[in-house]
Design an enzyme around this catalytic site. Structure first.
Site, short mmCIF file in Angstrom:
data_model
loop_
_atom_site.label_atom_id
_atom_site.label_comp_id
_atom_site.label_asym_id
_atom_site.label_seq_id
_atom_site.Cartn_x
_atom_site.Cartn_y
_atom_site.Cartn_z
N SER A 126 -30.74 0.90 -20.13
CA SER A 126 -30.12 0.26 -19.32
C SER A 126 -30.11 1.28 -17.78
CB SER A 126 -28.28 -0.04 -19.26
OG SER A 126 -27.66 -0.50 -18.59
N ASP A 183 -28.03 -10.91 -21.93
CA ASP A 183 -27.37 -9.92 -21.30
C ASP A 183 -27.07 -10.28 -20.21
OD1 ASP A 183 -27.41 -7.15 -20.02
OD2 ASP A 183 -29.04 -6.57 -20.59
N HIS A 215 -26.28 -7.57 -23.87
CA HIS A 215 -26.77 -5.80 -23.28
C HIS A 215 -26.33 -4.20 -24.55
CE1 HIS A 215 -27.77 -2.83 -19.92
NE2 HIS A 215 -26.82 -2.82 -19.88
#
Length: 248
Positions: A126, A183, A215
């Site tokens: 991320s 996601d 995610h």
């Protein structure tokens, strides 16, 4: 940003002779401990025995999308809606640059300790994956590889100029990108666009999409990362000359 308080990274020493290093960067609101179980799993499988893992901890900073409250972050984020334009509109370049300098320093310390740049991989998840791309591709020495999970390219509108100014020595460095097709935090399409931009700029970027993954990470992805690391950082054994070649 120079007054940031940074805790020392979480370290996992190599279980055999230390010949390679992986720096793995966590995402927003997490710490290096969040990826410790993944590293411990790889170590149990004994395929990366010569690799030292460095899991840095982000400093606590005000995060705009969190109401300005402090949390671990590598840079401020104004809006998290998965939209590329939202991210581009309010990118925290000073924060990104401060973290870039920190990761370049971690790389340099490993090199000073005797680990050549071509035995160092930087990766992350991320926000950490975004930093691994940015710091890795602007590094002054050619790295073994870059891993970017569920992430995107920072400062994309001027990225080509930034890497040119940095010397672009990692133009041929293999990049493994991964994203879940469900996601909703960093939308899959943003990952695809970042991958395509890197390809258009001539980088050796691979993108793998995982069905049903949000995610987060999945076991298949962790296996693929391990395979990438093993290919980029093959064991040297007792060979003091270190002439083992990474798999192409």
């Amino acid at each position: 940003m120079s007054s940031l308080v940074r805790a020392p990274p979480l370290l996992f020493p190599a279980t055999a002779r230390h010949t390679a290093t992986v720096i793995f960067i966590h995402g927003l609101g997490d710490t290096g401990h969040g990826w410790a179980s993944a590293v411990e799993n790889w170590r149990r499988r004994q395929r990366l025995d010569e690799v030292k893992f460095i899991l840095p901890h982000a400093p606590s900073i005000p995060i705009t999308c969190n109401g300005g409250f402090r949390m671990p972050g590598w840079y401020d984020i104004h809006t998290i809606d998965g939209n590329a334009e939202s991210l581009r509109k309010h990118e925290d370049e000073p924060g990104i640059r401060a973290s870039q300098a920190y990761f370049h320093d971690l790389i340099q310390k490993e090199m000073d300790a005797g680990i050549p740049a071509d035995r160092i991989v930087i990766g992350g998840f991320s926000q950490g994956g975004a930093m691994s791309l940015f710091a890795g591709l602007t590094a002054k020495a050619k790295l073994a590889g870059i891993v970017a999970l569920s992430s995107y390219l920072l400062l994309s509108l001027k990225f080509a100029d930034i890497v040119a100014e940095a010397g672009n020595v990692n133009k041929d460095t293999p990049i493994f990108m991964a994203h879940g097709d469900q996601d909703r935090v960093v939308h899959t399409e943003l990952g695809r666009k970042s991958h395509q931009l890197l390809k258009d700029l001539g980088y050796k970027a691979e993108l793998k999409i995982y069905q049903g993954m949000q995610h987060s990470a999945c076991l298949e992805e962790l296996d693929d990362i391990e395979a990438f690391l093993k290919a980029r950082l093959p064991p040297l054994g007792n060979n003091k000359d270190g002439d083992a070649k990474p798999e192409l």
